[in-house]
Design a protein around this motif. Structure first.
Motif, PDB file in Angstrom:
ATOM      1  N   ILE A  77       0.363  -7.304  -0.272  1.00 20.68           N
ATOM      2  CA  ILE A  77       0.490  -5.968  -0.848  1.00 20.68           C
ATOM      3  C   ILE A  77       0.329  -6.097  -2.353  1.00 20.68           C
ATOM      4  CG2 ILE A  77       2.005  -3.997  -1.218  1.00 20.68           C
ATOM      5  CD1 ILE A  77       3.254  -4.479   1.437  1.00 20.68           C
ATOM      6  N   MET A  78      -0.652  -5.403  -2.875  1.00 23.83           N
ATOM      7  CA  MET A  78      -0.932  -5.452  -4.300  1.00 23.83           C
ATOM      8  C   MET A  78      -0.468  -4.153  -4.945  1.00 23.83           C
ATOM      9  SD  MET A  78      -2.197  -8.398  -4.501  1.00 23.83           S
ATOM     10  CE  MET A  78      -2.710  -8.348  -6.226  1.00 23.83           C
ATOM     11  N   PRO A  79       0.359  -4.264  -5.980  1.00 19.75           N
ATOM     12  CA  PRO A  79       0.800  -3.043  -6.666  1.00 19.75           C
ATOM     13  C   PRO A  79      -0.344  -2.418  -7.444  1.00 19.75           C
ATOM     14  CG  PRO A  79       1.564  -4.998  -7.837  1.00 19.75           C
ATOM     15  CD  PRO A  79       0.941  -5.489  -6.554  1.00 19.75           C
ATOM     16  N   THR A  80      -0.378  -1.113  -7.463  1.00 20.97           N
ATOM     17  CA  THR A  80      -1.367  -0.362  -8.225  1.00 20.97           C
ATOM     18  C   THR A  80      -0.639   0.704  -9.020  1.00 20.97           C
ATOM     19  OG1 THR A  80      -1.701   1.160  -6.386  1.00 20.97           O
ATOM     20  CG2 THR A  80      -3.174  -0.733  -6.513  1.00 20.97           C
ATOM     21  N   PRO A  81      -1.293   1.259 -10.028  1.00 26.31           N
ATOM     22  CA  PRO A  81      -0.651   2.341 -10.778  1.00 26.31           C
ATOM     23  C   PRO A  81      -0.245   3.474  -9.850  1.00 26.31           C
ATOM     24  CG  PRO A  81      -2.600   1.559 -11.917  1.00 26.31           C
ATOM     25  CD  PRO A  81      -2.600   0.885 -10.575  1.00 26.31           C
ATOM     26  N   ARG A  82       0.876   4.077 -10.131  1.00 25.79           N
ATOM     27  CA  ARG A  82       1.386   5.128  -9.260  1.00 25.79           C
ATOM     28  C   ARG A  82       0.593   6.416  -9.484  1.00 25.79           C
ATOM     29  NH1 ARG A  82       6.366   2.379 -10.515  1.00 25.79           N
ATOM     30  NH2 ARG A  82       7.397   1.678  -8.601  1.00 25.79           N
ATOM     31  N   THR A  83      -0.609   6.443  -8.962  1.00 16.96           N
ATOM     32  CA  THR A  83      -1.468   7.621  -9.029  1.00 16.96           C
ATOM     33  C   THR A  83      -1.322   8.395  -7.730  1.00 16.96           C
ATOM     34  OG1 THR A  83      -3.302   6.304  -8.164  1.00 16.96           O
ATOM     35  CG2 THR A  83      -3.110   6.489 -10.557  1.00 16.96           C
ATOM     36  N   PRO A  84      -1.730   9.645  -7.705  1.00 15.55           N
ATOM     37  CA  PRO A  84      -1.618  10.421  -6.462  1.00 15.55           C
ATOM     38  C   PRO A  84      -2.371   9.747  -5.325  1.00 15.55           C
ATOM     39  CG  PRO A  84      -2.070  11.863  -8.317  1.00 15.55           C
ATOM     40  CD  PRO A  84      -2.200  10.454  -8.824  1.00 15.55           C
ATOM     41  N   ALA A  85      -1.781   9.815  -4.130  1.00 10.76           N
ATOM     42  CA  ALA A  85      -2.405   9.195  -2.967  1.00 10.76           C
ATOM     43  C   ALA A  85      -3.628   9.988  -2.533  1.00 10.76           C
ATOM     44  CB  ALA A  85      -1.399   9.100  -1.823  1.00 10.76           C
ATOM     45  N   GLY A  86      -4.371   9.448  -1.613  1.00 12.48           N
ATOM     46  CA  GLY A  86      -5.571  10.121  -1.119  1.00 12.48           C
ATOM     47  C   GLY A  86      -6.741   9.183  -0.951  1.00 12.48           C
ATOM     48  N   GLU A  87      -6.643   7.944  -1.441  1.00  4.64           N
ATOM     49  CA  GLU A  87      -7.723   7.004  -1.259  1.00  4.64           C
ATOM     50  C   GLU A  87      -7.857   6.659   0.210  1.00  4.64           C
ATOM     51  OE1 GLU A  87      -5.291   6.741  -3.308  1.00  4.64           O
ATOM     52  OE2 GLU A  87      -6.015   6.468  -5.358  1.00  4.64           O
ATOM     53  N   ARG A  88      -9.088   6.387   0.624  1.00  6.28           N
ATOM     54  CA  ARG A  88      -9.349   6.054   2.009  1.00  6.28           C
ATOM     55  C   ARG A  88      -9.383   4.539   2.183  1.00  6.28           C
ATOM     56  NH1 ARG A  88     -14.206  10.212   3.829  1.00  6.28           N
ATOM     57  NH2 ARG A  88     -13.030  12.162   3.514  1.00  6.28           N
ATOM     58  N   PRO A  89      -9.065   4.066   3.386  1.00 10.91           N
ATOM     59  CA  PRO A  89      -9.180   2.624   3.645  1.00 10.91           C
ATOM     60  C   PRO A  89     -10.628   2.164   3.487  1.00 10.91           C
ATOM     61  CG  PRO A  89      -7.865   3.707   5.337  1.00 10.91           C
ATOM     62  CD  PRO A  89      -8.477   4.796   4.523  1.00 10.91           C
ATOM     63  N   THR A  90     -10.801   0.945   3.015  1.00 16.24           N
ATOM     64  CA  THR A  90     -12.130   0.371   2.848  1.00 16.24           C
ATOM     65  C   THR A  90     -12.183  -0.971   3.562  1.00 16.24           C
ATOM     66  OG1 THR A  90     -11.497  -0.718   0.766  1.00 16.24           O
ATOM     67  CG2 THR A  90     -12.448   1.506   0.624  1.00 16.24           C
ATOM     68  N   GLY A 132       0.736   1.162  -3.887  1.00 17.30           N
ATOM     69  CA  GLY A 132       0.040  -0.110  -3.753  1.00 17.30           C
ATOM     70  C   GLY A 132      -1.044  -0.066  -2.698  1.00 17.30           C
ATOM     71  N   VAL A 133      -1.589  -1.235  -2.453  1.00 16.93           N
ATOM     72  CA  VAL A 133      -2.675  -1.380  -1.485  1.00 16.93           C
ATOM     73  C   VAL A 133      -2.365  -2.571  -0.594  1.00 16.93           C
ATOM     74  CG1 VAL A 133      -5.137  -1.868  -1.176  1.00 16.93           C
ATOM     75  CG2 VAL A 133      -4.394  -0.379  -3.034  1.00 16.93           C
ATOM     76  N   LEU A 134      -2.472  -2.360   0.710  1.00 14.86           N
ATOM     77  CA  LEU A 134      -2.329  -3.458   1.658  1.00 14.86           C
ATOM     78  C   LEU A 134      -3.698  -4.114   1.826  1.00 14.86           C
ATOM     79  CD1 LEU A 134      -0.550  -4.959   3.771  1.00 14.86           C
ATOM     80  CD2 LEU A 134      -1.419  -3.332   5.456  1.00 14.86           C
ATOM     81  N   GLN A 135      -3.790  -5.382   1.427  1.00 11.07           N
ATOM     82  CA  GLN A 135      -5.054  -6.115   1.491  1.00 11.07           C
ATOM     83  C   GLN A 135      -5.002  -7.145   2.610  1.00 11.07           C
ATOM     84  OE1 GLN A 135      -5.537  -7.795  -2.436  1.00 11.07           O
ATOM     85  NE2 GLN A 135      -6.494  -5.936  -3.232  1.00 11.07           N
ATOM     86  N   THR A 136      -6.045  -7.176   3.411  1.00 19.16           N
ATOM     87  CA  THR A 136      -6.178  -8.180   4.466  1.00 19.16           C
ATOM     88  C   THR A 136      -7.493  -8.914   4.279  1.00 19.16           C
ATOM     89  OG1 THR A 136      -7.268  -6.666   6.019  1.00 19.16           O
ATOM     90  CG2 THR A 136      -4.863  -6.742   6.049  1.00 19.16           C
TER      91      THR A 136
END
Length: 265
Positions: A123-136, A164-168
């Motif tokens: 799990i990588m922390p990211t700036p606390r911006t509004p959610a809405g990004e799609r999985p890639t 944050g972002v869950l990276q696999t």
């Protein structure tokens, strides 16, 4: 209670932690935080007092105060660590007075996910911006030649903030090699099948048109005056068979005509 007798609250929560440790049965030790409505930490079982790493930050308690349900889920503490948490509102006769948070480290859950996926999971922390990004997801080639399948999933915390972002990342080099081997074997099998099909067609055409070739040979010989050419027409009921029978009869008539002419002479 925490403001007047923190030790008493600590003893109560310590007993509750022991009970919850048996309930969760994960080996992880649950922790409590108690804060006032304005975000002031009253008690933290992690250290017994307020410290830098906190869950009940001012933005969290402000968001929790606006919710009608008990928020629960993934959360990010102020020190950047990720936990699984639940927040309950504490009411007095005067209304909402404080918040009680229960949280567990997420390391065990990530380890279980790594084992289930056979992949690297972080799990990588990211700036606390509004959610809405799609999985890639994408397939990449590493510098050492390995082929990696990487995916990213945006994460929101228990109050709806993007945290944050869950990276696999999974090494699929062996899988790709097996796929390429199967592809090569498939191409080889198709090539062998085409080769066998070509040989069969060649044999079939040669076998099917051999009587026609013999007919042409006999007609050429008869045109040159060679009456001794031998011709054995196969017994066939198709056009080639009828043509062969006609040539055989024609040759026979020519031979009879030659014999009659020789007898007259």
């Amino acid at each position: 209670v925490a403001a007047q007798d923190a030790d008493h609250l600590g003893r109560l929560l310590t007993a509750e932690i022991e009970r919850l440790s048996l309930v969760f049965d994960t080996g992880a030790v649950p922790q409590f935080e108690v804060s006032t409505r304005d975000g002031t930490i009253l008690y933290d079982t992690g250290s017994g007092q307020a410290h830098e790493g906190r869950l009940l930050t001012i933005p969290v308690v402000q968001s929790a105060a606006d919710l009608s349900t008990t928020p629960a889920g993934l959360a990010r503490r102020s020190d950047g660590s990720f936990v699984v948490a639940a927040i309950a509102s504490v009411y007095t006769r005067d209304g909402l007075a404080a918040f009680l948070a229960l949280w567990l480290p997420i390391n065990d859950a990530l380890d279980s996910l790594r084992q289930a996926l056979s992949a690297e999971v972080d799990i990588m922390p990211t700036p606390r911006t509004p959610a809405g990004e799609r999985p890639t997801a994408e397939l990449i080639r590493a510098d050492d030649g390995r082929r990696l399948f990487e995916a990213e999933f945006p994460l929101t915390d228990l109050v709806g903030r993007h945290i944050g972002v869950l990276q696999t990342s999974r090494d699929i080099t062996a899988d790709q090699r097996r796929i390429e081997l199967v592809r090569l074997l498939s191409f080889g099998a198709v090539g062998c099948a085409l080769l066998l099909l070509g040989d069969f067609l060649q044999w079939y055409l040669r076998h099917s048109f051999r009587p026609l070739i013999d007919v042409i040979r006999v007609l050429n010989a008869l045109a040159r005056g060679d009456r001794g050419v031998r011709f054995e027409a196969p017994e066939r009921r198709d056009e080639i068979g009828r043509l062969a029978a006609t040539v055989r009869a024609f040759r026979g008539k020519l031979l009879e005509l030659e014999e009659t002419r020789a007898a007259k002479q």
